[in-house]
Design a protein around this motif. Structure first.
Motif, PDB file in Angstrom:
ATOM      1  N   UNK A  76       0.792  -1.233   0.043  1.00 45.06           N
ATOM      2  CA  UNK A  76       0.144  -0.166  -0.075  1.00 45.06           C
ATOM      3  C   UNK A  76       1.000   1.137   0.160  1.00 45.06           C
ATOM      4  N   UNK A  77       0.847   2.226  -1.014  1.00 45.01           N
ATOM      5  CA  UNK A  77       1.821   3.122  -1.489  1.00 45.01           C
ATOM      6  C   UNK A  77       0.847   4.388  -1.152  1.00 45.01           C
ATOM      7  N   UNK A  78       1.035   5.247  -0.289  1.00 40.32           N
ATOM      8  CA  UNK A  78       0.670   6.483  -0.213  1.00 40.32           C
ATOM      9  C   UNK A  78       1.610   7.750  -0.228  1.00 40.32           C
ATOM     10  N   UNK A  79       1.393   8.463  -1.151  1.00 41.95           N
ATOM     11  CA  UNK A  79       2.610   9.671  -1.128  1.00 41.95           C
ATOM     12  C   UNK A  79       1.635  10.971  -1.235  1.00 41.95           C
ATOM     13  N   UNK A  80       2.269  12.001  -0.366  1.00 44.80           N
ATOM     14  CA  UNK A  80       1.685  13.139  -0.149  1.00 44.80           C
ATOM     15  C   UNK A  80       2.775  14.307  -0.608  1.00 44.80           C
ATOM     16  N   UNK A  81       2.511  15.313  -1.023  1.00 48.08           N
ATOM     17  CA  UNK A  81       3.261  16.374  -1.353  1.00 48.08           C
ATOM     18  C   UNK A  81       2.873  17.817  -0.715  1.00 48.08           C
ATOM     19  N   UNK A  82       3.258  18.421   0.564  1.00 48.42           N
ATOM     20  CA  UNK A  82       2.975  19.563   1.254  1.00 48.42           C
ATOM     21  C   UNK A  82       1.664  19.224   1.609  1.00 48.42           C
ATOM     22  N   UNK A  83       1.474  18.031   2.220  1.00 47.09           N
ATOM     23  CA  UNK A  83       0.224  17.490   2.952  1.00 47.09           C
ATOM     24  C   UNK A  83      -0.859  17.293   1.954  1.00 47.09           C
ATOM     25  N   UNK A  84      -0.652  17.426   0.740  1.00 47.43           N
ATOM     26  CA  UNK A  84      -1.781  16.980  -0.284  1.00 47.43           C
ATOM     27  C   UNK A  84      -1.632  15.699  -0.670  1.00 47.43           C
ATOM     28  N   UNK A  85      -2.398  14.585  -0.919  1.00 46.70           N
ATOM     29  CA  UNK A  85      -2.191  13.186  -1.096  1.00 46.70           C
ATOM     30  C   UNK A  85      -2.024  13.322  -2.656  1.00 46.70           C
ATOM     31  N   UNK A  86      -1.277  12.421  -3.362  1.00 45.64           N
ATOM     32  CA  UNK A  86      -1.229  12.070  -4.652  1.00 45.64           C
ATOM     33  C   UNK A  86      -2.548  11.338  -5.049  1.00 45.64           C
ATOM     34  N   UNK A  87      -2.707  11.752  -6.269  1.00 49.35           N
ATOM     35  CA  UNK A  87      -4.125  10.992  -6.601  1.00 49.35           C
ATOM     36  C   UNK A  87      -3.695   9.638  -7.301  1.00 49.35           C
ATOM     37  N   UNK A  88      -3.831   8.716  -6.482  1.00 53.54           N
ATOM     38  CA  UNK A  88      -3.755   7.333  -6.587  1.00 53.54           C
ATOM     39  C   UNK A  88      -4.790   6.382  -5.711  1.00 53.54           C
ATOM     40  N   UNK A  89      -5.504   5.777  -6.208  1.00 54.60           N
ATOM     41  CA  UNK A  89      -6.469   4.989  -5.549  1.00 54.60           C
ATOM     42  C   UNK A  89      -6.145   3.711  -5.064  1.00 54.60           C
ATOM     43  N   UNK A  90      -5.077   3.041  -5.605  1.00 56.82           N
ATOM     44  CA  UNK A  90      -4.443   1.874  -5.113  1.00 56.82           C
ATOM     45  C   UNK A  90      -4.846   0.759  -6.393  1.00 56.82           C
ATOM     46  N   UNK A  91      -4.264  -0.317  -6.326  1.00 57.05           N
ATOM     47  CA  UNK A  91      -4.315  -1.382  -7.247  1.00 57.05           C
ATOM     48  C   UNK A  91      -5.139  -2.615  -6.790  1.00 57.05           C
ATOM     49  N   UNK A  92      -5.274  -2.503  -5.301  1.00 56.09           N
ATOM     50  CA  UNK A  92      -5.994  -3.609  -4.789  1.00 56.09           C
ATOM     51  C   UNK A  92      -6.794  -3.221  -3.388  1.00 56.09           C
ATOM     52  N   UNK A  93      -7.809  -4.028  -2.932  1.00 59.43           N
ATOM     53  CA  UNK A  93      -8.640  -3.368  -1.846  1.00 59.43           C
ATOM     54  C   UNK A  93      -8.166  -4.268  -0.818  1.00 59.43           C
ATOM     55  N   UNK A  94      -7.657  -3.650   0.295  1.00 59.21           N
ATOM     56  CA  UNK A  94      -7.215  -4.426   1.542  1.00 59.21           C
ATOM     57  C   UNK A  94      -8.422  -4.767   2.324  1.00 59.21           C
ATOM     58  N   UNK A  95      -8.350  -5.539   3.213  1.00 57.32           N
ATOM     59  CA  UNK A  95      -9.530  -5.877   4.231  1.00 57.32           C
ATOM     60  C   UNK A  95      -9.834  -4.712   5.138  1.00 57.32           C
ATOM     61  N   UNK A  96      -8.987  -4.068   5.449  1.00 56.44           N
ATOM     62  CA  UNK A  96      -9.184  -2.811   6.114  1.00 56.44           C
ATOM     63  C   UNK A  96      -9.208  -1.410   5.276  1.00 56.44           C
ATOM     64  N   UNK A  97      -9.930  -0.564   5.347  1.00 55.13           N
ATOM     65  CA  UNK A  97     -10.093   0.756   4.388  1.00 55.13           C
ATOM     66  C   UNK A  97      -8.687   1.176   4.411  1.00 55.13           C
ATOM     67  N   UNK A  98      -8.072   1.625   3.271  1.00 57.38           N
ATOM     68  CA  UNK A  98      -6.819   1.867   2.870  1.00 57.38           C
ATOM     69  C   UNK A  98      -6.601   3.260   3.877  1.00 57.38           C
ATOM     70  N   UNK A  99      -7.446   4.075   3.844  1.00 56.60           N
ATOM     71  CA  UNK A  99      -7.424   5.547   4.423  1.00 56.60           C
ATOM     72  C   UNK A  99      -7.401   5.130   6.093  1.00 56.60           C
ATOM     73  N   UNK A 154       7.959  19.837   0.966  1.00 54.26           N
ATOM     74  CA  UNK A 154       8.454  18.331   1.723  1.00 54.26           C
ATOM     75  C   UNK A 154       7.304  17.413   0.837  1.00 54.26           C
ATOM     76  N   UNK A 155       7.853  16.210   0.755  1.00 54.05           N
ATOM     77  CA  UNK A 155       7.000  15.025   0.348  1.00 54.05           C
ATOM     78  C   UNK A 155       7.252  13.939   1.505  1.00 54.05           C
ATOM     79  N   UNK A 156       5.983  13.273   1.524  1.00 54.80           N
ATOM     80  CA  UNK A 156       5.965  12.115   2.760  1.00 54.80           C
ATOM     81  C   UNK A 156       5.621  10.931   1.885  1.00 54.80           C
ATOM     82  N   UNK A 157       6.154   9.802   2.303  1.00 52.06           N
ATOM     83  CA  UNK A 157       5.835   8.445   1.691  1.00 52.06           C
ATOM     84  C   UNK A 157       5.599   7.493   2.831  1.00 52.06           C
ATOM     85  N   UNK A 158       4.397   7.078   2.848  1.00 53.22           N
ATOM     86  CA  UNK A 158       3.870   5.941   3.835  1.00 53.22           C
ATOM     87  C   UNK A 158       3.663   4.689   2.928  1.00 53.22           C
TER      88      UNK A 158
END
Length: 440
Positions: A76-99, A154-158
């Motif tokens: 699960x890849x989550x990228x934010x730039x200056x607190x704004x999330x990158x528009x990418x909904x993910x390629x698969x659905x985990x059991x728990x909501x991604x957010x 800044x950019x953040x990667x989770x």
């Protein structure tokens, strides 16, 4: 007692080996689990390095590339730039909501003082250590958070890696090792029972022989004691029979003394560790002395005793003269008692006992042959057992069934071997060999 000894030996073998086996399997289980976790952590570090490299140099990320990364590595890849999330909904659905998972990961990073909402000031990059995130539906993830300072902010990667299946494999792996441990202990138990049974078999056999020996000795001693008691009672009640009863008492005392002497000799032979010291023995002189001693007895019983010597002078043998004399005497006594009861092939002449001497190689063979009923093949293996007598009715009271047992022990002490053969024409032959003395 034997069964108790067998159980103790089984437990003595099973308990330590089972503990060692269990300890080895426990170590293997934790080592394999640790190896799996380390491998997963290394993979996660490699992925974060790859993504961080892209994050430092790229102005935009391809959705296809991110989707391929997530799909291939269950990320699960989550990228934010200056607190704004990158528009990418993910390629698969985990059991728990991604957010929800992303927020849980940020909370874990916050505990390590990694704030995804603030630009790092002390360095150009901040990175958390690997942490674990527990989902709402029994799903588990390993995660890491990276914050990079840029010219624009800044950019953040989770990054989260799904390890749910790995966690589910641990109980199965534990059950596998537990099953192997149980089967191993069961196999050890069965093997130890077999080994313990083999180990105590000689002890059990010796114990049984000892029990039989005591029972037979008690039986043999009880008979003369009963006769002595009856004679004493008769002597007191009938004084006229005193002389006769005294003779019977003396006879039974002599018989009991002979039995006790044989028993003591057997006991001392059993505890004797070393063979006797051998010395040169002139076997021809010993045989002549034996013939001279037994001829009067044989003549009184109308039995012919013959000694057949070779023409050449016999060399000396290595042995003990008293023991060799006693050994051959036992064979002659048995021939007189059991081997001269008549044979249809010799009905018109006296029964005969023959002492034959042969020199073969470096050994001298002496045989004592009779022409009686012989010994059946099925009894030849047991005639050397203590108190064994072919006369099951025990009509012959002068013999206790110890002679051949003593003969076998004497032969062992002398380093000789006894063979039981059939005499030509019927009868039994006891043959014993002696080693010649080494020439000086």
């Amino acid at each position: 007692m034997i069964q108790k000894l067998r159980r103790h030996l089984t437990l003595l073998f099973v308990i330590p080996t089972s503990l060692i086996l269990s300890l080895i399997l426990i170590v293997l289980f934790f080592w394999q689990s640790s190896l799996t976790r380390n491998e997963q952590a290394v993979n996660l570090q490699n992925q974060i390095l790859n993504l961080t490299y892209q994050l430092e140099g790229a102005y935009f990320f391809s959705d296809d590339w991110l989707a391929l990364m997530e799909h291939e590595h269950r990320l699960i890849i989550h990228i934010e730039e200056n607190r704004i999330p990158l528009f990418f909904s993910g390629s698969w659905v985990p059991r728990t909501d991604r957010d929800v998972l992303i927020e849980l990961a940020k909370e874990q990073a916050q505990k390590q003082h990694i704030d995804t909402l603030a630009r790092p000031y002390s360095s150009t990059m901040q990175k958390s250590s690997i942490f674990t995130v527990q989902g709402r539906n029994h799903d588990t993830y390993q995660g890491i958070v990276v914050i990079l300072a840029t010219e624009e902010g800044f950019r953040s990667l989770t990054l989260l890696s799904d390890i749910t299946e790995l966690k589910r494999q641990e109980p199965k792996r534990f059950l596998f090792f537990l099953g192997v441990d149980i089967l191993g202990i069961l196999a050890l138990f069965l093997v130890s029972r077999f080994v313990a049974a083999k180990a105590v078999a000689p002890v059990a056999e010796y114990h049984q022989k000892q029990t039989d020996f005591i029972a037979a000795a008690s039986h043999e001693l009880r008979s003369p004691l009963a006769v002595i008691q009856n004679c004493a009672t008769t002597s007191l009640s009938m004084p006229i029979q005193t002389e006769k009863m005294n003779r019977l008492i003396l006879s039974e005392c002599s018989r009991s003394g002979k039995l006790i002497k044989n028993l003591l000799w057997l006991t001392s032979a059993d505890t004797r560790k070393k063979k006797c010291r051998l010395e040169p023995v002139e076997i021809d002189l010993l045989l002549l002395r034996l013939l001279e001693a037994y001829e009067p007895l044989c003549n009184s019983k109308n039995i012919r005793l013959r000694l057949l010597l070779p023409d050449e002078i016999l060399p000396c043998v290595a042995g003990n003269p008293q023991w060799i004399y006693q050994l051959l005497s036992i064979f002659i006594d048995n021939a007189i008692a059991y081997g001269c009861q008549g044979n249809e092939n010799f009905s018109d002449e006296k029964p005969a006992i023959e002492l034959l001497v042969k020199v073969i190689g470096k050994k001298i063979y002496i045989s004592v042959s009779d022409h009686g009923p012989g010994i059946p093949d099925n009894q030849k293996a047991v005639i050397f057992d203590r108190f064994y007598r072919s006369d099951s009715s025990r009509r012959e009271k002068e013999h206790f069934g110890l002679g051949l047992s003593i003969a076998q022990l004497l032969a062992e002490q002398l380093g000789s071997e006894i063979e039981v053969l059939d005499t030509n024409g019927g009868g039994c032959t006891f043959q014993v060999n002696f080693k010649m003395c080494k020439a000086e």
